[in-house]
Write a protein that holds these residues in place. Sequence first.
Motif, PDB file in Angstrom:
ATOM      1  N   HIS A   1      -8.517   2.590   2.662  1.00  0.00           N
ATOM      2  CA  HIS A   1      -7.329   3.248   3.423  1.00  0.00           C
ATOM      3  C   HIS A   1      -7.176   2.689   4.331  1.00  0.00           C
ATOM      4  O   HIS A   1      -5.812   2.889   4.838  1.00  0.00           O
ATOM      5  CB  HIS A   1      -7.630   4.643   3.258  1.00  0.00           C
ATOM      6  CG  HIS A   1      -8.866   5.133   3.757  1.00  0.00           C
ATOM      7  ND1 HIS A   1      -9.797   5.320   4.542  1.00  0.00           N
ATOM      8  CD2 HIS A   1      -8.411   5.391   5.801  1.00  0.00           C
ATOM      9  CE1 HIS A   1     -10.460   5.442   5.850  1.00  0.00           C
ATOM     10  NE2 HIS A   1      -9.381   5.234   6.589  1.00  0.00           N
TER      11      HIS A   1
ATOM     12  N   ARG B   1      -0.130   2.138   1.780  1.00  0.00           N
ATOM     13  CA  ARG B   1       0.718   3.307   1.089  1.00  0.00           C
ATOM     14  C   ARG B   1      -0.916   4.222   1.700  1.00  0.00           C
ATOM     15  O   ARG B   1       0.164   5.613   1.183  1.00  0.00           O
ATOM     16  CB  ARG B   1       0.790   3.746  -0.113  1.00  0.00           C
ATOM     17  CG  ARG B   1       0.554   2.431  -1.263  1.00  0.00           C
ATOM     18  CD  ARG B   1       0.671   2.135  -2.774  1.00  0.00           C
ATOM     19  NE  ARG B   1       1.096   3.382  -3.248  1.00  0.00           N
ATOM     20  CZ  ARG B   1       2.562   3.553  -3.704  1.00  0.00           C
ATOM     21  NH1 ARG B   1       3.328   2.195  -3.321  1.00  0.00           N
ATOM     22  NH2 ARG B   1       3.020   3.864  -4.823  1.00  0.00           N
ATOM     23  N   ALA B   2      -1.451   4.035   2.703  1.00  0.00           N
ATOM     24  CA  ALA B   2      -2.732   5.497   2.249  1.00  0.00           C
ATOM     25  C   ALA B   2      -2.019   6.658   3.422  1.00  0.00           C
ATOM     26  O   ALA B   2      -0.874   6.134   4.620  1.00  0.00           O
ATOM     27  CB  ALA B   2      -3.714   4.526   3.328  1.00  0.00           C
ATOM     28  N   ARG B   3      -2.443   7.673   3.345  1.00  0.00           N
ATOM     29  CA  ARG B   3      -2.453   9.141   3.742  1.00  0.00           C
ATOM     30  C   ARG B   3      -3.263   9.789   4.420  1.00  0.00           C
ATOM     31  O   ARG B   3      -4.122   8.995   3.895  1.00  0.00           O
ATOM     32  CB  ARG B   3      -0.701   9.606   3.510  1.00  0.00           C
ATOM     33  CG  ARG B   3       0.194   9.975   2.897  1.00  0.00           C
ATOM     34  CD  ARG B   3       1.013   9.119   3.762  1.00  0.00           C
ATOM     35  NE  ARG B   3       2.374   8.838   4.189  1.00  0.00           N
ATOM     36  CZ  ARG B   3       2.668   7.322   4.003  1.00  0.00           C
ATOM     37  NH1 ARG B   3       2.132   6.528   4.434  1.00  0.00           N
ATOM     38  NH2 ARG B   3       3.860   7.329   4.018  1.00  0.00           N
ATOM     39  N   GLU B   4      -3.046  10.803   4.907  1.00  0.00           N
ATOM     40  CA  GLU B   4      -4.247  11.574   5.996  1.00  0.00           C
ATOM     41  C   GLU B   4      -5.329  11.632   4.730  1.00  0.00           C
ATOM     42  O   GLU B   4      -6.044  11.797   5.085  1.00  0.00           O
ATOM     43  CB  GLU B   4      -3.675  12.762   6.699  1.00  0.00           C
ATOM     44  CG  GLU B   4      -4.873  12.916   8.032  1.00  0.00           C
ATOM     45  CD  GLU B   4      -4.117  13.742   8.594  1.00  0.00           C
ATOM     46  OE1 GLU B   4      -4.878  14.797   9.401  1.00  0.00           O
ATOM     47  OE2 GLU B   4      -3.030  14.078   8.249  1.00  0.00           O
TER      48      GLU B   4
ATOM     49  N   CYS C   1      -6.381  10.409   2.351  1.00  0.00           N
ATOM     50  CA  CYS C   1      -6.622   9.045   2.167  1.00  0.00           C
ATOM     51  C   CYS C   1      -8.184   9.482   2.751  1.00  0.00           C
ATOM     52  O   CYS C   1      -8.863   8.371   1.924  1.00  0.00           O
ATOM     53  CB  CYS C   1      -6.291   7.604   1.537  1.00  0.00           C
ATOM     54  SG  CYS C   1      -4.314   8.019   0.691  1.00  0.00           S
TER      55      CYS C   1
ATOM     56  N   PHE D   1      -2.038   7.701  -4.340  1.00  0.00           N
ATOM     57  CA  PHE D   1      -1.408   7.171  -4.708  1.00  0.00           C
ATOM     58  C   PHE D   1      -1.075   6.200  -5.261  1.00  0.00           C
ATOM     59  O   PHE D   1      -0.593   5.156  -5.024  1.00  0.00           O
ATOM     60  CB  PHE D   1      -0.373   7.495  -3.037  1.00  0.00           C
ATOM     61  CG  PHE D   1      -0.436   8.316  -2.517  1.00  0.00           C
ATOM     62  CD1 PHE D   1      -0.237   9.808  -2.295  1.00  0.00           C
ATOM     63  CD2 PHE D   1      -1.204   8.905  -1.376  1.00  0.00           C
ATOM     64  CE1 PHE D   1      -0.156  11.159  -1.467  1.00  0.00           C
ATOM     65  CE2 PHE D   1      -1.567  10.267  -0.721  1.00  0.00           C
ATOM     66  CZ  PHE D   1      -0.961  10.998  -0.464  1.00  0.00           C
TER      67      PHE D   1
ATOM     68  N   MET E   1       4.626   9.116  -4.664  1.00  0.00           N
ATOM     69  CA  MET E   1       5.542   8.569  -3.455  1.00  0.00           C
ATOM     70  C   MET E   1       6.834   8.012  -4.528  1.00  0.00           C
ATOM     71  O   MET E   1       7.223   7.464  -3.453  1.00  0.00           O
ATOM     72  CB  MET E   1       4.761   7.554  -3.498  1.00  0.00           C
ATOM     73  CG  MET E   1       3.553   7.892  -1.763  1.00  0.00           C
ATOM     74  SD  MET E   1       2.437   6.434  -0.732  1.00  0.00           S
ATOM     75  CE  MET E   1       1.626   7.863  -0.157  1.00  0.00           C
TER      76      MET E   1
ATOM     77  N   SER F   1       6.577  -0.594   5.191  1.00  0.00           N
ATOM     78  CA  SER F   1       5.657   0.094   4.753  1.00  0.00           C
ATOM     79  C   SER F   1       6.172   0.940   5.767  1.00  0.00           C
ATOM     80  O   SER F   1       6.272   0.962   6.943  1.00  0.00           O
ATOM     81  CB  SER F   1       4.288   0.309   5.110  1.00  0.00           C
ATOM     82  OG  SER F   1       4.171  -1.028   2.907  1.00  0.00           O
TER      83      SER F   1
ATOM     84  N   ARG G   1       2.190   5.229  10.770  1.00  0.00           N
ATOM     85  CA  ARG G   1       2.182   6.333  11.607  1.00  0.00           C
ATOM     86  C   ARG G   1       2.861   6.822  12.428  1.00  0.00           C
ATOM     87  O   ARG G   1       3.415   6.131  13.299  1.00  0.00           O
ATOM     88  CB  ARG G   1       1.065   6.075  12.023  1.00  0.00           C
ATOM     89  CG  ARG G   1      -0.070   5.370  10.912  1.00  0.00           C
ATOM     90  CD  ARG G   1      -1.679   4.918  11.220  1.00  0.00           C
ATOM     91  NE  ARG G   1      -2.278   6.316  12.177  1.00  0.00           N
ATOM     92  CZ  ARG G   1      -3.173   5.933  13.247  1.00  0.00           C
ATOM     93  NH1 ARG G   1      -3.645   4.677  12.962  1.00  0.00           N
ATOM     94  NH2 ARG G   1      -3.776   7.346  14.088  1.00  0.00           N
TER      95      ARG G   1
ATOM     96  N   TYR H   1       0.902   1.037   9.226  1.00  0.00           N
ATOM     97  CA  TYR H   1      -0.205   1.194   8.694  1.00  0.00           C
ATOM     98  C   TYR H   1      -1.586   0.696   8.250  1.00  0.00           C
ATOM     99  O   TYR H   1      -1.033   0.249   6.902  1.00  0.00           O
ATOM    100  CB  TYR H   1      -0.481   2.978   7.713  1.00  0.00           C
ATOM    101  CG  TYR H   1      -1.952   3.591   7.704  1.00  0.00           C
ATOM    102  CD1 TYR H   1      -2.560   4.288   8.544  1.00  0.00           C
ATOM    103  CD2 TYR H   1      -2.808   3.053   6.659  1.00  0.00           C
ATOM    104  CE1 TYR H   1      -3.661   4.676   8.438  1.00  0.00           C
ATOM    105  CE2 TYR H   1      -3.876   3.377   6.308  1.00  0.00           C
ATOM    106  CZ  TYR H   1      -4.152   4.088   7.277  1.00  0.00           C
ATOM    107  OH  TYR H   1      -5.985   4.504   7.554  1.00  0.00           O
TER     108      TYR H   1
ATOM    109  N   TRP I   1      -6.827   6.560   9.659  1.00  0.00           N
ATOM    110  CA  TRP I   1      -7.877   7.575   9.493  1.00  0.00           C
ATOM    111  C   TRP I   1      -8.950   7.628   9.349  1.00  0.00           C
ATOM    112  O   TRP I   1      -9.172   7.967   8.100  1.00  0.00           O
ATOM    113  CB  TRP I   1      -7.087   8.865   9.278  1.00  0.00           C
ATOM    114  CG  TRP I   1      -5.478   8.864  10.017  1.00  0.00           C
ATOM    115  CD1 TRP I   1      -4.713   9.367  10.472  1.00  0.00           C
ATOM    116  CD2 TRP I   1      -4.176   8.942   9.091  1.00  0.00           C
ATOM    117  NE1 TRP I   1      -3.797   9.650  10.685  1.00  0.00           N
ATOM    118  CE2 TRP I   1      -2.990   9.100   9.694  1.00  0.00           C
ATOM    119  CE3 TRP I   1      -4.184   8.143   7.858  1.00  0.00           C
ATOM    120  CZ2 TRP I   1      -2.300   8.813   9.573  1.00  0.00           C
ATOM    121  CZ3 TRP I   1      -2.806   7.931   7.710  1.00  0.00           C
ATOM    122  CH2 TRP I   1      -1.284   8.800   8.274  1.00  0.00           C
TER     123      TRP I   1
END
Length: 355
Positions: A291, A296-299, A301, A319, A327, A337, A340, A347, A354
């Motif tokens: 991540h 493609r990372a989100r929280e 991850c 994702f 997504m 992308s 944040r 990101y 994160w």
Amino acid sequence: MNLLEVDGLVKHFPIREGAVLRRTVGQVHAVDGVSLTLAPGETLGLVGEAGCGKSTLARCIAGLHPVTAGKVSFDGQDITNLSRSAMRPFRRDIQVMFQDPYGSLNPRRRVGSIIADPLVIHGVGTPGERRRAVSELMERVGLDPGHHNRFPAEFSGGQRQRIGVARALALKPRLIICDEPVSALDVSIQAQILNLLKDLQNDLGLTYLFIAHDLSVVRHVSDRIAVMYLGRVAELARADELYEHPRHPYSDALLAATAVADPDVADRRARVVLTGDVPSPVDPPSGCRFHPRCPRAREVCAIRQPALEGTTHLTACHFPIGPDSPMGPDFPIGPDSPTRPDDERPYGEGGAGWR
């Protein structure tokens, strides 16, 4: 029945300090929960960046490293952390081809005795039978049997790797672990060795675990491919499926970095740039280990480790790329992308994420 089964294999190397009273101050998470299967006659490609744990995993399978946790089964029998004497019968069935054809052969010994070593160690045949076996092995791998009395320095790199192949074949194994066997060779010689391995597999029914860091190499020899990142399997699928429809962002980045002979195809291919450095295996990231570098990372991850899920195409990603992704199929990759909320940079830039 599978020939080889690896279930939740873990290998950690302790970090110790102190000259007299040595104490453990940390662990190198070389392999962290890898599960694989290998059917008879199959070739499983294992790819990933340097330091991702490929060779450590191979050595654990071959019994050259003790396993921290998990299980290794060969032909239905548990071979995890067997003693040297208990592992000895399995050595005949599990052989290793090493990466460096210059460093894997003893320069002070003649190639005939090097190839005959497995036969001598396991007490196979008389001296005369061993000499005949060496001649047959050299001829099978494309070497002149009359050169058995030469030293390794008198052979080219490709010929030395053929000597390594002959040594691995001496005991008629069922599984050969090929640890980056062509990475030190010229491109034209690589093709010759790969063709030789394929011919030997067809003739002798061999099973290969083929390790490489270049996806373009394993594509031509593998039935299935497992992509490793920082000690874990990120994606596992049939070779053609992974090349045509990669689902993990890391696999997509590796494929984007492979060379393409057709310039038109290369121009049309999307460019994927990974930012930041590979995290240290001493202190791996929480959640998904990819991540900090993933576009493609989100929280989630960084919080939760994704499971390796699927039927025939397994992916460890919250994702994944594809039409069924949360997504959507058109989620942008790379410089476009989403950013944040508190940062204008894409990101993953600079290895941030994160935690």
